[in-house]
Enzyme design. Structure first.
Site, PDB file in Angstrom:
ATOM      1  N   TYR A   1     -14.907  52.043   6.070  1.00  0.00           N
ATOM      2  CA  TYR A   1     -15.551  51.839   4.774  1.00  0.00           C
ATOM      3  C   TYR A   1     -16.576  50.716   4.858  1.00  0.00           C
ATOM      4  O   TYR A   1     -16.389  49.747   5.593  1.00  0.00           O
ATOM      5  CB  TYR A   1     -14.517  51.449   3.708  1.00  0.00           C
ATOM      6  CG  TYR A   1     -13.506  52.503   3.381  1.00  0.00           C
ATOM      7  CD1 TYR A   1     -13.749  53.436   2.378  1.00  0.00           C
ATOM      8  CD2 TYR A   1     -12.296  52.564   4.058  1.00  0.00           C
ATOM      9  CE1 TYR A   1     -12.796  54.407   2.063  1.00  0.00           C
ATOM     10  CE2 TYR A   1     -11.344  53.534   3.757  1.00  0.00           C
ATOM     11  CZ  TYR A   1     -11.606  54.450   2.764  1.00  0.00           C
ATOM     12  OH  TYR A   1     -10.667  55.412   2.462  1.00  0.00           O
TER      13      TYR A   1
ATOM     14  N   ASP B   1     -11.386  46.542  -9.348  1.00  0.00           N
ATOM     15  CA  ASP B   1     -12.754  46.969  -9.019  1.00  0.00           C
ATOM     16  C   ASP B   1     -13.646  46.754 -10.234  1.00  0.00           C
ATOM     17  O   ASP B   1     -13.209  46.267 -11.282  1.00  0.00           O
ATOM     18  CB  ASP B   1     -12.790  48.420  -8.536  1.00  0.00           C
ATOM     19  CG  ASP B   1     -12.286  49.426  -9.573  1.00  0.00           C
ATOM     20  OD1 ASP B   1     -12.378  49.145 -10.784  1.00  0.00           O
ATOM     21  OD2 ASP B   1     -11.800  50.491  -9.173  1.00  0.00           O
TER      22      ASP B   1
ATOM     23  N   ARG C   1      -9.663  48.087  -2.440  1.00  0.00           N
ATOM     24  CA  ARG C   1      -9.565  47.285  -3.672  1.00  0.00           C
ATOM     25  C   ARG C   1      -8.496  46.215  -3.535  1.00  0.00           C
ATOM     26  O   ARG C   1      -8.663  45.087  -4.023  1.00  0.00           O
ATOM     27  CB  ARG C   1      -9.222  48.182  -4.856  1.00  0.00           C
ATOM     28  CG  ARG C   1     -10.378  48.967  -5.412  1.00  0.00           C
ATOM     29  CD  ARG C   1      -9.929  49.855  -6.533  1.00  0.00           C
ATOM     30  NE  ARG C   1      -8.956  50.839  -6.083  1.00  0.00           N
ATOM     31  CZ  ARG C   1      -8.342  51.702  -6.889  1.00  0.00           C
ATOM     32  NH1 ARG C   1      -8.573  51.676  -8.181  1.00  0.00           N
ATOM     33  NH2 ARG C   1      -7.482  52.589  -6.417  1.00  0.00           N
TER      34      ARG C   1
END
Length: 297
Positions: free
Chosen positions: A68, A82, A181
């Site tokens: 990611y 988030d 997250r």
């Protein structure tokens, strides 16, 4: 007739993974479509889609390691960990006075390797049959159990200081089931200033990358990876003869052939470059763990 295949899609922000599946069904004219790992609506990037019989391969893809690219905002916490959640706390000057580059590096190091991580309460994990995020939206308090994950790379590639915040652009290589997250939340909590995720893009799922992905508006007629090609990327490709392919399709074992497979599983490919199925070792033999549907010519 729709040919089975693996489709790689670059999901845009704002769509759910289910939205992408629905659009793929319309584009390919089939209901038999699935995906190998959810992306939140806020996230963008690689979504691996199975079409027709290739949906059977998703089981072997969903647990693959992932990469990611993300932006972590230090200095504020949110209810969802988030940017889609409301800010629940902001760091003051006193909290920031203790934050140094060395402490940030140490915090990242502590979240690298084999770690125990508590998923965000708004994750898709099911609690007593219902998604955690549905329970949160219904006003319930949800506390999920910690899970062991592996973060093999957690690297800061850019930093941008702001008014009471500090944004970190990071690259993360991790095992399946890791929540980026949660990394943002835990890094901020460890530094005493709070943290949440403001951007997330998945660039790799196992052996599949964004370079082969198509955009959401290019699904019609998009090229797919054949089951033989896709399976050969995720495990050993095992060439089998026509007779062996027939035996495997009929549920017979390949007696005394286990030494031909180096790992736990292999993709049996027939002389026509068609995936017969996935085979596994059973003593000295090879046995089908999954057979692909036979597609009529």
């Amino acid at each position: 007739m729709v040919s089975p295949g693996i489709l790689l899609v670059d999901k845009p922000m704002g769509l759910t993974s289910h939205d992408v599946v629905a659009r793929t069904r319309r584009a390919f004219g089939t209901r038999k479509v699935g995906h190998a790992g959810t992306l939140d609506p806020m996230a963008t990037g690689l979504l691996v889609i199975g079409i027709e019989g290739a949906t059977r391969l998703l089981t072997y893809i969903v647990g693959a390691d992932k990469t990611y690219e993300a932006t972590i905002r230090l200095g504020a916490s949110t209810g969802t960990d988030d940017a889609e959640g409301e800010i629940t706390a902001r760091a003051d000057a006193a909290a920031w006075s203790t934050v140094t580059d060395e402490r940030i590096a140490a915090g990242i190091a502590a979240l690298t390797g084999e770690i125990s991580q508590v998923p965000s309460s708004v994750s898709a994990i099911k609690v007593d049959g219902r998604r955690a995020y549905d329970r949160v939206r219904a006003g319930e308090e949800v506390v999920l159990a910690a899970r062991d994950v592996v973060v093999s790379r957690f690297e800061v590639v850019a930093e941008r200081p702001g008014d009471g915040i500090r944004d970190l652009d990071v690259i993360v290589d991790c095992s399946s089931g890791t929540y980026i997250r949660s990394l943002a939340r835990d890094l901020g909590a460890g530094l005493g200033v709070g943290g949440h995720l403001t951007a997330l893009r998945r660039t790799r799922v196992g052996a599949f990358g964004l370079s082969d992905a198509v955009g959401i508006d290019a699904l019609e007629g998009a090229p797919t990876l054949s089951p033989a090609d896709a399976s050969g990327r995720i495990m050993q490709a095992l060439p089998v003869s026509s007779d062996e392919a027939r035996d495997l399709r009929h549920g017979k074992r390949l007696v005394g052939q286990a030494s031909r497979v180096s790992g736990a599983l292999a993709a049996a490919i027939d002389p026509d470059d068609v995936l017969v199925g996935i085979v596994e070792k059973r003593g000295n033999d090879l046995k089908s763990a999954m057979n692909m549907p036979v597609v009529a010519p």
